[in-house]
Design a protein around this motif. Structure first.
Motif, PDB file in Angstrom:
ATOM      1  N   ASP A  98      -1.677  -9.461   8.169  1.00 33.81           N
ATOM      2  CA  ASP A  98      -2.550  -8.661   9.034  1.00 33.81           C
ATOM      3  C   ASP A  98      -4.022  -8.930   8.736  1.00 33.81           C
ATOM      4  OD1 ASP A  98      -0.340  -7.555  10.242  1.00 33.81           O
ATOM      5  OD2 ASP A  98      -0.407  -5.677   9.123  1.00 33.81           O
ATOM      6  N   GLU A  99      -4.341  -9.097   7.456  1.00 35.15           N
ATOM      7  CA  GLU A  99      -5.726  -9.388   7.067  1.00 35.15           C
ATOM      8  C   GLU A  99      -6.172 -10.734   7.627  1.00 35.15           C
ATOM      9  OE1 GLU A  99      -8.324 -10.003   2.945  1.00 35.15           O
ATOM     10  OE2 GLU A  99      -6.392  -8.947   2.863  1.00 35.15           O
TER      11      GLU A  99
ATOM     12  N   GLN B 109       6.032  -5.783   1.961  1.00 39.34           N
ATOM     13  CA  GLN B 109       4.862  -4.983   2.313  1.00 39.34           C
ATOM     14  C   GLN B 109       3.582  -5.758   2.023  1.00 39.34           C
ATOM     15  OE1 GLN B 109       3.287  -1.617  -0.174  1.00 39.34           O
ATOM     16  NE2 GLN B 109       3.982  -0.367   1.546  1.00 39.34           N
ATOM     17  N   LEU B 110       3.522  -6.395   0.882  1.00 42.14           N
ATOM     18  CA  LEU B 110       2.332  -7.158   0.507  1.00 42.14           C
ATOM     19  C   LEU B 110       2.116  -8.331   1.467  1.00 42.14           C
ATOM     20  CD1 LEU B 110       0.076  -7.350  -1.579  1.00 42.14           C
ATOM     21  CD2 LEU B 110       1.626  -8.655  -3.053  1.00 42.14           C
TER      22      LEU B 110
ATOM     23  N   THR C 229       3.089  -8.509   4.561  1.00 42.56           N
ATOM     24  CA  THR C 229       2.656  -7.948   5.843  1.00 42.56           C
ATOM     25  C   THR C 229       1.161  -7.664   5.832  1.00 42.56           C
ATOM     26  OG1 THR C 229       4.825  -6.941   6.247  1.00 42.56           O
ATOM     27  CG2 THR C 229       2.965  -6.025   7.450  1.00 42.56           C
ATOM     28  N   GLU C 230       0.680  -7.084   4.748  1.00 37.37           N
ATOM     29  CA  GLU C 230      -0.748  -6.759   4.643  1.00 37.37           C
ATOM     30  C   GLU C 230      -1.600  -8.024   4.637  1.00 37.37           C
ATOM     31  OE1 GLU C 230      -1.191  -4.333   1.206  1.00 37.37           O
ATOM     32  OE2 GLU C 230      -0.044  -2.661   2.055  1.00 37.37           O
TER      33      GLU C 230
END
Length: 201
Positions: free
Chosen positions: A75-76, A68-69, A71-72
Motif C-alpha cells: 500500500d505504501e 499484514q506487513l 500488505t502495508e
C-alpha cells in the motif's frame, strides 16, 4: 443504555486483530524463536485456545503478521507510484522507497530473517509473489502503455525484476552496513532496469 452485543464475526475479528497486534512487536523485537506463545496471548489478553482456534499455532499467527506487513508495504508503494509524474519516474521513486523499507528493523527481522526460516523458501516466495509480483506487473504495463518499455514479455520480465529486487532486499537486510548496501543496490538496480526503458532522460 446497555452496550450492544457484538456478533460472533466481530468477536472473532477482534480476537485475531488483538493477537496480530500483540505478536508483531514481539516478533520484531525478539525474533520468532524467542517469543513463546504464552507471552503473545498474555499481551493480547486472550486465551491460548483462541490462538489455536484462529491461527492453528504460533507459525500460523506469524504468517498472518507477515501478510499484514506485506500488505502495508504494498500500500505504501502504491501511494508513491500514484504520485509520480510519469510511469518510469514513479517506478524509480517506488524502487527507492522499497529499498528504504528494507532497512527498517521490523522488516529485516520479520520479512527477511524469520520468514525464510519459519515459513520456508517456497512459502516465503509465494507471499512475495502474491504482493510484489502484481505491483511490478502493473508498473511494467504502465511503462509499456507510455511507450517507454522495450519489446519484452511482461509476465516473465516481472518475475525477473521481482527476483532482482528480492535479492537486493536480502543483501541490504543482512549487510554489515545496510545504508551503504542500500545505496549500492539502488545504483545497481537502476542501471539494470534502465536497460528496459526507451528514450530515457
Amino acid at each position: 443504555m446497555p452496550t450492544p452485543r457484538r456478533s460472533q464475526t466481530e468477536r472473532s475479528q477482534s480476537t485475531q486483530t488483538a493477537l496480530i497486534a500483540a505478536a508483531r512487536p514481539l516478533f520484531a523485537e525478539q525474533g520468532y524463536a524467542a517469543v513463546p506463545a504464552d507471552e503473545i496471548v498474555r499481551a493480547a489478553g486472550v486465551t491460548r485456545g483462541a490462538l489455536y482456534h484462529h491461527f492453528g499455532d504460533k507459525q500460523g499467527l506469524f504468517r498472518a503478521v507477515v501478510e499484514q506487513l506485506e500488505t502495508e508495504i504494498t500500500d505504501e508503494l502504491k501511494v508513491v507510484l500514484r504520485a509520480g509524474e510519469d510511469p518510469w519516474t514513479a517506478a524509480l521513486a517506488a524502487l527507492t522507497r522499497f529499498l528504504d523499507v528494507c532497512v527498517r528493523p521490523e522488516v529485516v527481522q520479520i520479512s527477511f530473517t524469520d520468514a525464510l526460516a519459519v515459513l520456508g523458501w517456497q512459502e516465503w516466495r509465494a507471499i512475495e509473489q502474491r504482493y510484489g509480483l502484481g505491483l511490478i506487473t502493473e508498473v511494467l504495463e504502465a511503462v509499456a502503455a507510455d511507450g517507454k518499455l522495450i519489446p519484452a514479455p511482461i509476465p516473465e520480465l516481472a518475475q525477473l525484476v521481482m527476483t532482482a529486487c528480492g535479492e537486493a532486499a536480502l543483501m541490504i537486510a543482512h549487510a554489515e552496513d545496510p545504508e551503504a548496501a542500500k545505496a549500492r543496490c539502488l545504483q545497481a538496480l537502476v542501471a539494470l532496469l534502465s536497460g528496459l526503458v526507451k528514450d530515457r532522460v
